[in-house]
Every structure is written in C-alpha cells, then in structure tokens.
Design an enzyme around this catalytic site. Structure first.
Site, PDB file in Angstrom:
ATOM      1  N   ARG A  40       9.014  58.699 -33.605  1.00  0.00           N
ATOM      2  CA  ARG A  40      10.295  58.243 -33.768  1.00  0.00           C
ATOM      3  C   ARG A  40      10.398  57.190 -34.698  1.00  0.00           C
ATOM      4  O   ARG A  40      10.820  57.443 -35.959  1.00  0.00           O
ATOM      5  CB  ARG A  40      11.187  57.408 -32.844  1.00  0.00           C
ATOM      6  CG  ARG A  40      12.453  57.402 -33.438  1.00  0.00           C
ATOM      7  CD  ARG A  40      13.926  57.019 -31.483  1.00  0.00           C
ATOM      8  NE  ARG A  40      13.440  55.809 -32.546  1.00  0.00           N
ATOM      9  CZ  ARG A  40      13.866  55.094 -30.810  1.00  0.00           C
ATOM     10  NH1 ARG A  40      14.716  55.086 -30.231  1.00  0.00           N
ATOM     11  NH2 ARG A  40      13.952  53.558 -30.232  1.00  0.00           N
TER      12      ARG A  40
ATOM     13  N   LYS B 161      16.057  54.844 -36.814  1.00  0.00           N
ATOM     14  CA  LYS B 161      15.685  53.432 -36.519  1.00  0.00           C
ATOM     15  C   LYS B 161      15.825  53.098 -37.951  1.00  0.00           C
ATOM     16  O   LYS B 161      14.183  52.217 -38.017  1.00  0.00           O
ATOM     17  CB  LYS B 161      14.702  53.045 -35.317  1.00  0.00           C
ATOM     18  CG  LYS B 161      15.134  51.861 -35.057  1.00  0.00           C
ATOM     19  CD  LYS B 161      14.545  51.568 -33.202  1.00  0.00           C
ATOM     20  CE  LYS B 161      14.852  50.814 -32.507  1.00  0.00           C
ATOM     21  NZ  LYS B 161      16.444  49.652 -32.367  1.00  0.00           N
TER      22      LYS B 161
ATOM     23  N   GLU C 226      28.257  55.243 -29.837  1.00  0.00           N
ATOM     24  CA  GLU C 226      26.557  54.681 -29.256  1.00  0.00           C
ATOM     25  C   GLU C 226      27.470  53.614 -29.661  1.00  0.00           C
ATOM     26  O   GLU C 226      28.416  53.369 -29.551  1.00  0.00           O
ATOM     27  CB  GLU C 226      26.016  55.310 -29.644  1.00  0.00           C
ATOM     28  CG  GLU C 226      25.095  55.453 -30.635  1.00  0.00           C
ATOM     29  CD  GLU C 226      23.484  54.777 -31.369  1.00  0.00           C
ATOM     30  OE1 GLU C 226      22.798  55.305 -30.339  1.00  0.00           O
ATOM     31  OE2 GLU C 226      23.134  55.335 -32.563  1.00  0.00           O
TER      32      GLU C 226
HETATM   33  N1  PLP Z   1      20.985  53.387 -30.235  1.00  0.00           N
HETATM   34  C1  PLP Z   1      20.836  52.030 -30.764  1.00  0.00           C
HETATM   35  C2  PLP Z   1      21.871  52.350 -32.008  1.00  0.00           C
HETATM   36  C3  PLP Z   1      19.511  51.060 -30.785  1.00  0.00           C
HETATM   37  O1  PLP Z   1      19.023  50.466 -31.782  1.00  0.00           O
HETATM   38  C4  PLP Z   1      18.999  51.588 -29.880  1.00  0.00           C
HETATM   39  C5  PLP Z   1      17.642  50.603 -29.228  1.00  0.00           C
HETATM   40  O2  PLP Z   1      16.990  50.667 -29.825  1.00  0.00           O
HETATM   41  C6  PLP Z   1      19.024  52.009 -28.679  1.00  0.00           C
HETATM   42  C7  PLP Z   1      19.992  53.198 -28.722  1.00  0.00           C
HETATM   43  C8  PLP Z   1      18.087  52.084 -27.727  1.00  0.00           C
HETATM   44  O3  PLP Z   1      17.255  52.872 -28.111  1.00  0.00           O
HETATM   45  P1  PLP Z   1      15.757  52.824 -26.922  1.00  0.00           P
HETATM   46  O4  PLP Z   1      16.016  53.194 -25.606  1.00  0.00           O
HETATM   47  O5  PLP Z   1      14.601  53.739 -27.388  1.00  0.00           O
HETATM   48  O6  PLP Z   1      15.331  51.251 -27.264  1.00  0.00           O
HETATM   49  C1  COI Z   2      16.197  47.724 -28.778  1.00  0.00           C
HETATM   50  O1  COI Z   2      17.138  47.736 -28.000  1.00  0.00           O
HETATM   51  O2  COI Z   2      15.227  47.679 -28.874  1.00  0.00           O
HETATM   52  C2  COI Z   2      17.098  47.876 -30.280  1.00  0.00           C
HETATM   53  O3  COI Z   2      15.812  47.499 -31.001  1.00  0.00           O
HETATM   54  C3  COI Z   2      18.311  46.904 -30.189  1.00  0.00           C
HETATM   55  C4  COI Z   2      19.170  45.757 -30.960  1.00  0.00           C
HETATM   56  C5  COI Z   2      20.112  45.819 -31.049  1.00  0.00           C
HETATM   57  C6  COI Z   2      18.226  44.745 -30.266  1.00  0.00           C
END
Ligand code: PLP
Ligand code: COI
Length: 343
Positions: free
Chosen positions: A82, A184, A220
């Site tokens: 990612r 991200k 989200e």
């Molecule tokens: N959506 C956003 C905007 C996020 O910052 C995160 C955190 O990483 C997620 C979703 C969840 O992603 P993940 O499960 O890969 O941490």
């Molecule tokens: C994560 O879940 O790793 C994120 O980056 C979300 C952040 C808002 C702490």
C-alpha cells in the site's frame, strides 16, 4: 530480555520515544542501505518539500507478543504494497516492498523490550513513513526523500476500549472525487483535523464522512473503514474509490466468510440504508474493530439495535477471531502468510 517498566495495561494511544528507529535516504536516484539509529530527531532544510507542499506518505501496523514470547506482525506485506502505491500517487520514489518488511523487522527486533507483554491488551504500533527531504519552492516533486520507521507501545485508540462509540456525519468532506482518499498520505489527515475537532467539541468520538460527489453514500471515518451487519447476519462494507483500502477490513471480510461462514458484500452503501443495519463497527489497525452505537446527522439520530453498552454479537465474533489470529490464540491456523514472525 527485560521488558521496559511501563503500566502496560493502562497505555493510551500515544507516542513514547523508544530506543531505535530506521532511516534510509533517497539521493541521486537511489535508496541507500539504511541504518538503525538512536536519534529520534530529524534535521532538514526549512525549504524541504515535506514542509512546503506536504509530500509525505505513511503506514500503520502492529507487532504482537504471543504466549510463547515470540513477536509477530500482521500482514506487513500489505502495508508495504500500500505504501508503494501511495508513494507512486504522490510522485515519490517507492520504497521496495522487501526492504520495507526488513526495516520493520529490524526496528521491532531492536525494540523488543518495548513490545507489550502478552495478555496486557497493548501492542507495539509501527509507523513507517517517507517524506520529501530536499528543497522545493516551485510546486514540483522533490529530488531527495527519507524513509523512516519508528515504533511506540500503545493501548486502545478509543478511550473506552471496545465500548460502542457515538459518531456524527461530518459537514466536511475528507476526500475529493478522483483525489487522494485511497492512499495513506498525511495530507488527508491534515484535511480531516477540523472535522475531527468539531466532532469532539460536539461530544462525538468520530466522524462519518460521506462520498464527496453526492453526499449520499457512506465512506469511512478519519482513521477507519466501516462494517455493517444486516438483519440476516450478512456483513456489508462500503465500496468507494476515495477510501483507504484497510488491511483490517480486508482481513475481517475474509474471517467473516472463511472462519465464521457469513456472507460478505463490498458495495456502495447509501446513508439512508443505515437504519436497516443491526450492528455497525469501524475497523483499522489502531481501532481494531470498534462498535458504533449511534450515528447523528443534524437532528436525525440512528441507534443501532446493538446499543451503547456492548459490542453486538457479530462484531464480537469478528473481533475475537481477528485478535485470536493476531495473538495466536485460536485453534485454526492463521491463513497462510498472515502472521510474520520476527522473534
Ligand atoms: N481508513 C483510514 C482513513 C485510515 O487511516 C486507516 C488506518 O490505517 C484505515 C482506514 C484502516 O486501515 P488499516 O486497517 O490498514 O489500518
Ligand atoms: C492506523 O490505524 O494505523 C492509522 O493510521 C489510523 C490513525 C488515525 C491512527
């Protein structure tokens, strides 16, 4: 190994300076070999691209200690991939996937004393990131970049742990159609701060963002994807090109289907369908899966039947199965490649 003397069971989701971090620099068209360093400060030019035009991307994943003392990460390859994609979208030189995984391993290994002991409920949060380090004054990509990884032991993202949260529909948008919502990049989070502060000031834990083009579909929150449970026990998650493809959400959908035998669907979810769902949760690395009890939009309030006291039964099963895989406590083996052993 002697663990650090911390109140592991009562950690918040905060930053604590740990012993080592990893640094690699991109210069003259290539990444250098990278090193671990004890220096937690960064010395860059006042005109560095990150400071002027926000050229930065990051990741978030966690390390878990198992009962036998081994330390693992969860699907680090997906974070590495990612971040590769995020970098390309931001016109940054991607950091190779295998080197990302190796850098994370090195930092976790070097900070093993900071990995919360098994059974405390805390985890080691890992933050890989990269930014434009050379001077940029005309609007264009920088020539030089730095990739870094630090770690910090953390407790739950939301204060109540796994108590249902209350969220509001934001009047602001987090992402633009055809923008950067699916990567991200720090800029997406800077964008969401005003909405976040406003939600907190109004007594809510988080925002629900709607699709920026029509404001009729659910996207989200500022840091997690949504999962909904229908009356028939089906798991529904919003499909959108402007949300982050959450590793946790992709894993939970697999767990729901293959471990719990539930039907799963990823599709656009209209806001006006919300009242028909029986459970709602937000999921992400930091949030794990946190139940949502209430969604408020102006004068209108939706209370999910699961209520404000407990996680709904399906959310609970998803939570227990996923964390069981991450902590190595469930009977079935984790799916191939999900658990990456470091120590
Ligand atoms: N959506 C956003 C905007 C996020 O910052 C995160 C955190 O990483 C997620 C979703 C969840 O992603 P993940 O499960 O890969 O941490
Ligand atoms: C994560 O879940 O790793 C994120 O980056 C979300 C952040 C808002 C702490």
């Amino acid at each position: 190994m002697q663990k650090k003397d911390l109140d592991w069971k009562n950690l918040d989701f905060g930053y604590r300076v740990t012993d080592y971090r990893y640094v690699s620099n991109f210069k003259d068209g290539e990444w250098d070999d990278g090193v671990l360093t004890e220096d937690s400060f960064i010395n860059i030019s006042e005109c560095a691209g990150i400071l002027q035009y926000c050229q930065e991307v990051f990741e978030g994943l966690k390390a878990y200690e198992h009962a036998d003392g081994s330390i693992v990460t969860f699907r680090p390859d997906l974070n590495a991939e990612r971040m590769f994609g995020s970098a390309l979208r931001m016109e940054m030189p991607p950091f190779p996937v295998d080197r990302f995984i190796d850098a994370v391993d090195q930092v976790v290994r070097a900070n093993a004393a900071w990995v919360p002991p098994y059974g405390t409920g805390a985890t080691l949060y890992i933050r890989p990131y990269m930014f434009a380090s050379s001077n940029v004054i005309g609007v264009k990509p920088a020539q030089e970049y730095q990739f870094r990884v630090f770690v910090t032991p953390v407790g739950p993202y939301f204060k109540g742990g796994v108590k249902p949260i209350s969220i509001c529909v934001s009047d602001f948008d987090r992402a633009a159609p055809r923008g950067t919502g699916f990567i991200k990049a720090g800029l997406n989070y800077a964008m969401s701060l005003h909405a976040n502060v406003t939600a907190h000031a109004n007594g809510f834990d988080e925002n629900m963002f709607l699709d920026p083009a029509t404001r009729t579909f659910v996207e989200e929150t500022g840091g997690a994807n949504f999962l909904f449970v229908t009356k028939d026990g089906e798991i529904v998650t919003p499909h959108s090109d402007s949300i982050l493809p959450s590793v946790t959400r992709r894993s939970l959908m697999y767990v729901a289907e293959h471990y719990l035998g539930l039907k799963t669907v990823e599709r656009p979810v209209r806001y006006d369908e919300l009242k028909d769902f029986v459970e709602c949760g937000v999921c992400g690395t930091a949030a794990v899966i946190c139940p949502v009890g209430r969604v408020v939009r102006g004068e209108e309030e939706i209370l999910f039947p699961s209520g404000m006291e407990e996680m709904g039964p399906v959310t609970r099963k998803l939570y227990d199965t996923l964390t069981g895989i991450q902590y190595g406590t469930i009977e079935h083996a984790a799916p191939e490649g999900w658990i990456h052993r470091i120590i």
